[in-house]
Structure formats: structure tokens, C-alpha cells
Write a protein that holds these residues in place. Structure first.
Motif, PDB file in Angstrom:
ATOM      1  N   ALA A 229      94.440  27.647  18.372  1.00 38.65           N
ATOM      2  CA  ALA A 229      94.340  26.498  19.276  1.00 38.65           C
ATOM      3  C   ALA A 229      94.988  25.279  18.633  1.00 38.65           C
ATOM      4  O   ALA A 229      94.642  24.911  17.502  1.00 38.65           O
ATOM      5  CB  ALA A 229      92.879  26.205  19.606  1.00 38.65           C
TER       6      ALA A 229
ATOM      7  N   ILE B 272      97.730  33.194  21.961  1.00 37.07           N
ATOM      8  CA  ILE B 272      96.798  34.327  21.973  1.00 37.07           C
ATOM      9  C   ILE B 272      97.577  35.596  21.669  1.00 37.07           C
ATOM     10  O   ILE B 272      98.621  35.858  22.278  1.00 37.07           O
ATOM     11  CB  ILE B 272      96.084  34.445  23.326  1.00 37.07           C
ATOM     12  CG1 ILE B 272      95.400  33.126  23.673  1.00 37.07           C
ATOM     13  CG2 ILE B 272      95.086  35.592  23.324  1.00 37.07           C
ATOM     14  CD1 ILE B 272      95.015  32.988  25.112  1.00 37.07           C
TER      15      ILE B 272
ATOM     16  N   ASN C  69      85.327  35.992  23.754  1.00 36.90           N
ATOM     17  CA  ASN C  69      85.482  36.212  25.196  1.00 36.90           C
ATOM     18  C   ASN C  69      86.489  37.322  25.492  1.00 36.90           C
ATOM     19  O   ASN C  69      86.270  38.172  26.368  1.00 36.90           O
ATOM     20  CB  ASN C  69      85.913  34.919  25.874  1.00 36.90           C
ATOM     21  CG  ASN C  69      84.826  33.862  25.852  1.00 36.90           C
ATOM     22  OD1 ASN C  69      83.651  34.176  25.653  1.00 36.90           O
ATOM     23  ND2 ASN C  69      85.195  32.607  26.039  1.00 36.90           N
ATOM     24  N   ILE C  70      87.590  37.316  24.744  1.00 32.74           N
ATOM     25  CA  ILE C  70      88.613  38.345  24.963  1.00 32.74           C
ATOM     26  C   ILE C  70      88.080  39.724  24.603  1.00 32.74           C
ATOM     27  O   ILE C  70      88.220  40.689  25.365  1.00 32.74           O
ATOM     28  CB  ILE C  70      89.878  38.004  24.153  1.00 32.74           C
ATOM     29  CG1 ILE C  70      90.511  36.707  24.669  1.00 32.74           C
ATOM     30  CG2 ILE C  70      90.885  39.140  24.214  1.00 32.74           C
ATOM     31  CD1 ILE C  70      91.643  36.201  23.806  1.00 32.74           C
TER      32      ILE C  70
ATOM     33  N   LEU D  28      97.335  26.930  23.589  1.00 31.85           N
ATOM     34  CA  LEU D  28      96.679  28.126  23.095  1.00 31.85           C
ATOM     35  C   LEU D  28      97.714  29.213  22.869  1.00 31.85           C
ATOM     36  O   LEU D  28      98.550  29.477  23.749  1.00 31.85           O
ATOM     37  CB  LEU D  28      95.612  28.628  24.080  1.00 31.85           C
ATOM     38  CG  LEU D  28      94.335  27.802  24.228  1.00 31.85           C
ATOM     39  CD1 LEU D  28      93.430  28.440  25.267  1.00 31.85           C
ATOM     40  CD2 LEU D  28      93.607  27.674  22.906  1.00 31.85           C
TER      41      LEU D  28
ATOM     42  N   VAL E 151      90.400  33.115  28.895  1.00 34.76           N
ATOM     43  CA  VAL E 151      90.603  31.918  28.081  1.00 34.76           C
ATOM     44  C   VAL E 151      90.995  30.707  28.909  1.00 34.76           C
ATOM     45  O   VAL E 151      91.201  29.618  28.352  1.00 34.76           O
ATOM     46  CB  VAL E 151      91.682  32.181  27.010  1.00 34.76           C
ATOM     47  CG1 VAL E 151      91.260  33.290  26.075  1.00 34.76           C
ATOM     48  CG2 VAL E 151      93.032  32.489  27.650  1.00 34.76           C
TER      49      VAL E 151
ATOM     50  N   GLU F 288      88.215  28.623  18.555  1.00 40.79           N
ATOM     51  CA  GLU F 288      88.997  29.861  18.467  1.00 40.79           C
ATOM     52  C   GLU F 288      88.094  31.094  18.460  1.00 40.79           C
ATOM     53  O   GLU F 288      88.414  32.112  19.086  1.00 40.79           O
ATOM     54  CB  GLU F 288      89.854  29.823  17.193  1.00 40.79           C
ATOM     55  CG  GLU F 288      90.947  28.757  17.245  1.00 40.79           C
ATOM     56  CD  GLU F 288      91.671  28.627  15.923  1.00 40.79           C
ATOM     57  OE1 GLU F 288      92.699  27.921  15.875  1.00 40.79           O
ATOM     58  OE2 GLU F 288      91.202  29.219  14.923  1.00 40.79           O
TER      59      GLU F 288
ATOM     60  N   VAL G  86      93.184  34.022  18.281  1.00 41.97           N
ATOM     61  CA  VAL G  86      93.507  32.845  19.082  1.00 41.97           C
ATOM     62  C   VAL G  86      93.776  31.688  18.137  1.00 41.97           C
ATOM     63  O   VAL G  86      93.002  31.441  17.200  1.00 41.97           O
ATOM     64  CB  VAL G  86      92.363  32.490  20.049  1.00 41.97           C
ATOM     65  CG1 VAL G  86      92.712  31.242  20.850  1.00 41.97           C
ATOM     66  CG2 VAL G  86      92.062  33.658  20.977  1.00 41.97           C
TER      67      VAL G  86
ATOM     68  N   ASP H  17      85.142  31.359  19.844  1.00 45.24           N
ATOM     69  CA  ASP H  17      84.603  31.537  21.197  1.00 45.24           C
ATOM     70  C   ASP H  17      85.620  32.229  22.105  1.00 45.24           C
ATOM     71  O   ASP H  17      85.266  33.155  22.861  1.00 45.24           O
ATOM     72  CB  ASP H  17      84.202  30.186  21.781  1.00 45.24           C
ATOM     73  CG  ASP H  17      82.997  29.590  21.069  1.00 45.24           C
ATOM     74  OD1 ASP H  17      82.280  30.349  20.385  1.00 45.24           O
ATOM     75  OD2 ASP H  17      82.779  28.369  21.179  1.00 45.24           O
ATOM     76  N   TYR H  18      86.860  31.793  22.036  1.00 45.89           N
ATOM     77  CA  TYR H  18      87.887  32.437  22.856  1.00 45.89           C
ATOM     78  C   TYR H  18      88.096  33.891  22.440  1.00 45.89           C
ATOM     79  O   TYR H  18      88.278  34.779  23.286  1.00 45.89           O
ATOM     80  CB  TYR H  18      89.200  31.658  22.745  1.00 45.89           C
ATOM     81  CG  TYR H  18      89.243  30.402  23.595  1.00 45.89           C
ATOM     82  CD1 TYR H  18      88.789  30.427  24.904  1.00 45.89           C
ATOM     83  CD2 TYR H  18      89.738  29.204  23.095  1.00 45.89           C
ATOM     84  CE1 TYR H  18      88.821  29.279  25.691  1.00 45.89           C
ATOM     85  CE2 TYR H  18      89.771  28.051  23.867  1.00 45.89           C
ATOM     86  CZ  TYR H  18      89.311  28.097  25.168  1.00 45.89           C
ATOM     87  OH  TYR H  18      89.341  26.974  25.943  1.00 45.89           O
ATOM     88  N   ARG H  19      88.103  34.138  21.150  1.00 46.25           N
ATOM     89  CA  ARG H  19      88.299  35.515  20.679  1.00 46.25           C
ATOM     90  C   ARG H  19      87.152  36.413  21.129  1.00 46.25           C
ATOM     91  O   ARG H  19      87.368  37.553  21.557  1.00 46.25           O
ATOM     92  CB  ARG H  19      88.407  35.529  19.156  1.00 46.25           C
ATOM     93  CG  ARG H  19      88.701  36.918  18.602  1.00 46.25           C
ATOM     94  CD  ARG H  19      88.905  36.926  17.111  1.00 46.25           C
ATOM     95  NE  ARG H  19      87.703  36.564  16.391  1.00 46.25           N
ATOM     96  CZ  ARG H  19      87.517  35.409  15.754  1.00 46.25           C
ATOM     97  NH1 ARG H  19      88.484  34.516  15.735  1.00 46.25           N
ATOM     98  NH2 ARG H  19      86.394  35.140  15.125  1.00 46.25           N
TER      99      ARG H  19
ATOM    100  N   ASP I  29     100.585  27.457  27.208  1.00 47.94           N
ATOM    101  CA  ASP I  29      99.838  28.567  26.618  1.00 47.94           C
ATOM    102  C   ASP I  29     100.674  29.846  26.639  1.00 47.94           C
ATOM    103  O   ASP I  29     101.454  30.085  27.575  1.00 47.94           O
ATOM    104  CB  ASP I  29      98.532  28.798  27.380  1.00 47.94           C
ATOM    105  CG  ASP I  29      97.580  27.622  27.252  1.00 47.94           C
ATOM    106  OD1 ASP I  29      97.869  26.729  26.433  1.00 47.94           O
ATOM    107  OD2 ASP I  29      96.561  27.595  27.960  1.00 47.94           O
TER     108      ASP I  29
END
Length: 542
Positions: free
Chosen positions: A271, A373, A251-252, A371, A410, A245, A269, A247-249, A418
Motif C-alpha cells: 500500500a 497486489i 481478505n484475499i 495498491l 480489496v 496490508e 499487498v 488486512d487486505y492480504r 491500483d
């Protein structure tokens, strides 16, 4: 100042004046002077000594000797307490001392590793002592290895190595315990504890990972037995889920912040992950793609004609009978030919190989099922006609573009369900932080050194001018000669009768004490010749 205190012309008079005092008072004055001088010297030395700060606690004798050598080489003043191994150095040179010791890899915290075995042994050494020496050396080696970790200040390792038996049923497993003294404010993560347990288990034969116990200096058990059980796996799964989570955050926020500006976008995020583990083996056949593996063909044929029949033996082996006439022979042949039959057969055997496939699948845990988001974007700043910065909401088209970027960042998958929700709202402005407090002057080490010297100087001045100087002045004052008139205390004295006037108003003896008067006059002539000459001159003038 010192010259005024001890003038040469007052030394004799001071001691002569003190000699007229009682013995007890003389002893008290001497003791007071000695104590005042000692206190003054101590205060001066105390003010000159630098302040000391702890360099290391509980240093071993070997490390302390090496540290002292380095400090002496660098000419750094130090103090060593041999009872507890505490080493103190000057406050202003603590960092210099630690850097100098770091160059020499001190303190080494060495308790004697395998070099402990090479030490000379006595003639009474037996196998038991040798085994124990090896065990102690192994413990020290493990301790030195673990102390290479930055969070570990000191460590003790204890190994329980039972004597092995030749019988399998009587074999006992070794075990180990590790006590960690952590650096102040540091904590060990589960992965670091597991690495210590694996390190110890790999260094001792037949020692298993689960038989290693790790405890910190607070008495807390760090090697939990449920690391590989359901609870341990759940904590690891939760940590892995949070990592995904985060890592995705990141990235955003990294892809949106250049558009909106720093600190103007927040993302979250969630998951939904599947940690189920299973294995599957699948075998399948494809009949549409046959392949010939083997083929066999058998063909049989039988032609018509006289056939020998009957039971094999003498009768079937008899020669043929008498031949017929030619005209009869033709008919016989015709009859025989018409009555004969022929047959043939063909057999095929074909073995086909079908398309066969065997698949072995093992699903790894941690598969993302869904996911969710959520992204919040602050209003954008727009300059109006007056040149002022005004917060303006994003348009729907701009939000759609931001949503598209979030999906790409993501790896949005609509099949697995998602969801992405991007909204625009005004962020609340936090209150500005106050100014950083300046460092107090009292925190500077040189201030304490200067204050210490000033205080020592003041105490020395108080002792010098408040105690020593008045005492020396009083001692230097001699009893004065004054004329005592008749009527004082009822004594009828002549005009030329003299007396010593001091603090106690001592009088001269009466005229009938001629010997005493003579001795007193002689003493006065020796001690105060100027005053005696002045008195004699006054007598002559009269």
C-alpha cells in the motif's frame, strides 16, 4: 533380617567378645557403629522426603505468611527460606498450590498503599514526615496498579515531588521513574509503555507525560523521547501501513482459499499511503442563484404653475397687485399656463444576497494512494481416469474469475492506479515433519521420587549387610579353646594345657603361673560353661 542380626543369645557374647579387644579398637568400633547407624537413618529419611520445586521467588514477609497459611490449610508440604523469601513446595503439587493461592489473590505484592497512611504515628511526627508518608503511599498504589498488567511481575515507582513555591518563576515540575520486572519471555509494546506513562502522569498533579521515565529489569529505556517526533511518527506510520496490508492480504486469502484449498494461495499487498496532514478553508460564491436581501424605491414628481421665487422675506410676502379686467385675465392665465413646466423621477435600490459557502477541510493522515497486489495460486488437484490425483494448472477463465474476486475483496480503484497480478504456479511440497518426540520417562516427577526411595533402600541395605552385620558377627565370636602341643614356639607344654585361640593367637600362662591359670579357668567356666564341660568330659574319658 533384623532378628537375625540381633539374636538374643548373641548379645552377651558380642559385648563379651568386644570387651577382650584393646580400648582404642573398642572406641573405633563404637564410633564406626554410631556413624553407620546415623548415615543409615539419614539415608532413609532422605529417601522418604519429597522433592521440592520453587513456588515463588522473593516473597515479602506479609505475602509469605499468607502463603504459608494457605499451604498449611491445604496440607501441602513446603520449605521457606526467610533470607531471600523463596518458597518451595512438593514437585507434584506445584500447580495445586498456585491454584489455591490464586483463589486467595496471593501473592498480592502489596507494599502498603494508602492504608499505609492510616498506621499509627508517633507524637514526633511533623509535616515533612507526613508528606513523605503520602509520597510512599502514592508510589505503592501506582506500583500495585501497574502490576495488574499480565506482563509485569514486579514494579518500583519513584516520584520526585518538589516543594512548590509561591513565585511562578521558581516553580519546579514533578517527575517520575518506573522500574519494571517483566515476566520471563515477555516484552512490552510501545502502546503498553505509553499507557503506563499516561497512568502515572494522570495520577500525580502537574506531572506531564514526557516527564515519566520507564526502564525494564535489563536496564533498557522503554519510554523513548522521540515517540511524538519524526522517528516516533514514522514507526507508527509503518505499523499502520503493515496493518492495512495485512488486512487486505487476509481478505484475499479468506475469499480465495475456499476455491483453491487451504495453504494453496499466497497473497502480498503493498500500500502506497499518504500521511500528509493539512487544513484548508474555502469560500465560494454562486452568482447564478441570487437572492434579494433588501429593496428601496424613491419616486419624485413636480407639476407646472406659478411658483413663488425670490429671496424669502418681506418682498416675497407682499399681496398680489390689482386684478385685470376679465378679458385681460383670460389672456394672462393663458400666458402663465403656457410658460409653466412639470417633472417626475423614480429611483430603485436593490441589494441581492449571493450564494456563499465556506468549507473547512482537514485531511487525516493515512490515505491510500495506490495498491499493488500480487497473488500466487497453486495448481488444482484433478482425479484422472486411473483415479490418481494430478496437479493441473488453472485455465485463463478461472484465473480471470479469481482476479475479479481479488479486486472486489480489496476495493480495487483503477482511478488511483491500483494493480492486481494473479498467477498460477506449482508450490514446492515441504518435507514432512518428523514425529513429535515422546516425553521422556525421566521428566516425570514420580520417577525421581521412586528412584530416590530405591537408592535410599540400597544404601541402607549396604550399610546394614556390609557394615553392621559383619561387625556384629566378629564381635560375637569368642576366643576358642584349643590344645597346644609341645614344640610350638619352643614351649614344652603338657597334653592337658589349654590356650585361648583368637585373632591374635593368645596363649595360656605357663604352669608356674598358678594364680593366673585359676582366674582364667574361673572366667571360662562363667563365660563358656558348655565348652568347659566338654573339656572335663574329654578328660574323664581319657
Amino acid at each position: 533380617m533384623a532378628a537375625e542380626l540381633v539374636k538374643s543369645d548373641q548379645i552377651n557374647s558380642s559385648f563379651q567378645g568386644m570387651s577382650q579387644l584393646p580400648v582404642l579398637r573398642q572406641m573405633g568400633l563404637l564410633i564406626g557403629l554410631a556413624a553407620s547407624i546415623a548415615i543409615g537413618v539419614y539415608v532413609v529419611l532422605w529417601s522418604q522426603n519429597p522433592n521440592y520445586t520453587v513456588l515463588y521467588h522473593q516473597a515479602s514477609a506479609k505475602d509469605a505468611s499468607e502463603i504459608v497459611k494457605v499451604l498449611q490449610t491445604r496440607k501441602i508440604q513446603y520449605q521457606l527460606d526467610t533470607s531471600n523469601g523463596v518458597i518451595l513446595v512438593e514437585t507434584g503439587k506445584v500447580h495445586e498450590a498456585r491454584m489455591a493461592l490464586a483463589e486467595q489473590s496471593l501473592p498480592s505484592h502489596s507494599g502498603g498503599g494508602f492504608e499505609f497512611i492510616s498506621e499509627p504515628q508517633g507524637i514526633t511526627t511533623n509535616s515533612f514526615i507526613q508528606n513523605k508518608r503520602y509520597q510512599v503511599a502514592l508510589q505503592n498504589e501506582l506500583a500495585e496498579t501497574i502490576m495488574w498488567m499480565s506482563a509485569v511481575n514486579n514494579v518500583r515507582v519513584h516520584l520526585a515531588l518538589p516543594k512548590q513555591s509561591s513565585f511562578l518563576a521558581d516553580k519546579r515540575k514533578p517527575s517520575a521513574s518506573v522500574l519494571l520486572d517483566l515476566v520471563s519471555g515477555r516484552m512490552l509494546e510501545d502502546e503498553q509503555v505509553e499507557s503506563i506513562m499516561n497512568l502515572v502522569a494522570s495520577s500525580v498533579p502537574n506531572l506531564k507525560y514526557k516527564d515519566v521515565t520507564v526502564v525494564d529489569d535489563k536496564g533498557r529505556l522503554l519510554s523513548k523521547s522521540d515517540q511524538m517526533s519524526g522517528i516516533g511518527l514514522s514507526s507508527r506510520q509503518l505499523a499502520y501501513k503493515k496493518q492495512i496490508e495485512n488486512d487486505y492480504r487476509n481478505n484475499i486469502e479468506n475469499i480465495i482459499s475456499p476455491i483453491t484449498g487451504d495453504a494453496k494461495v499466497r497473497a502480498q499487498v503493498v500500500a502506497d499511503m499518504d500521511f500528509t496532514q493539512y487544513e484548508m478553508t474555502q469560500e465560494s460564491f454562486n452568482p447564478d442563484v441570487p437572492a434579494v436581501r433588501s429593496e428601496q424605491r424613491v419616486e419624485e414628481s413636480t407639476n407646472g404653475g406659478a411658483a413663488v421665487s425670490g429671496i424669502p422675506g418681506a418682498l416675497s410676502n407682499e399681496p398680489p397687485g390689482a386684478a385685470d379686467a376679465p378679458e385681460n385675465a383670460v389672456n394672462a392665465t393663458a400666458n402663465n399656463t403656457g410658460g409653466a413646466r412639470s417633472k417626475s423621477s423614480v429611483r430603485y435600490t436593490i441589494n441581492n444576497e449571493l450564494d456563499r459557502s465556506i468549507v473547512h477541510k482537514r485531511k487525516s493522515p493515512g490515505e491510500i494512494k495506490k495498491l499493488s497486489i500480487a497473488v500466487v495460486v497453486d495448481h488444482k488437484s484433478v482425479t484422472n481416469a486411473e483415479g490418481e490425483e494430478v496437479a493441473t494448472p488453472y485455465t485463463k477463465n478461472e484465473l480471470d474469475r479469481i482476479t475479479l474476486l481479488v479486486k472486489e475483496a480489496v476495493g480495487f480503484n483503477i482511478i488511483r492506479g491500483d494493480t492486481v497480478n494473479v498467477i498460477n504456479a506449482a508450490f514446492s511440497v515441504p518435507e514432512p515433519l518428523g514425529p513429535i518426540p515422546e516425553k521422556s520417562l525421566l521428566d516425570e516427577p514420580w520417577v525421581w521420587d521412586v528412584g530416590k526411595q530405591i537408592l535410599g533402600g540400597l544404601l541402607a541395605a549396604i550399610i546394614l549387610f556390609g557394615i553392621l552385620r559383619p561387625v556384629m558377627r566378629n564381635l560375637s565370636v569368642m576366643p576358642k579353646l584349643t590344645t597346644v602341643t609341645a614344640g610350638q614356639e619352643g614351649d614344652d607344654l603338657q597334653d592337658d594345657q589349654l590356650t585361648l585361640t583368637g585373632e591374635q593367637e593368645a596363649r595360656l600362662p605357663k604352669p608356674n603361673e598358678y594364680e593366673s591359670d585359676l582366674d582364667m579357668a574361673k572366667a571360662m567356666v562363667v563365660q563358656e560353661p558348655k565348652r568347659v564341660a566338654q573339656v572335663v568330659k574329654q578328660w574323664v574319658n581319657e
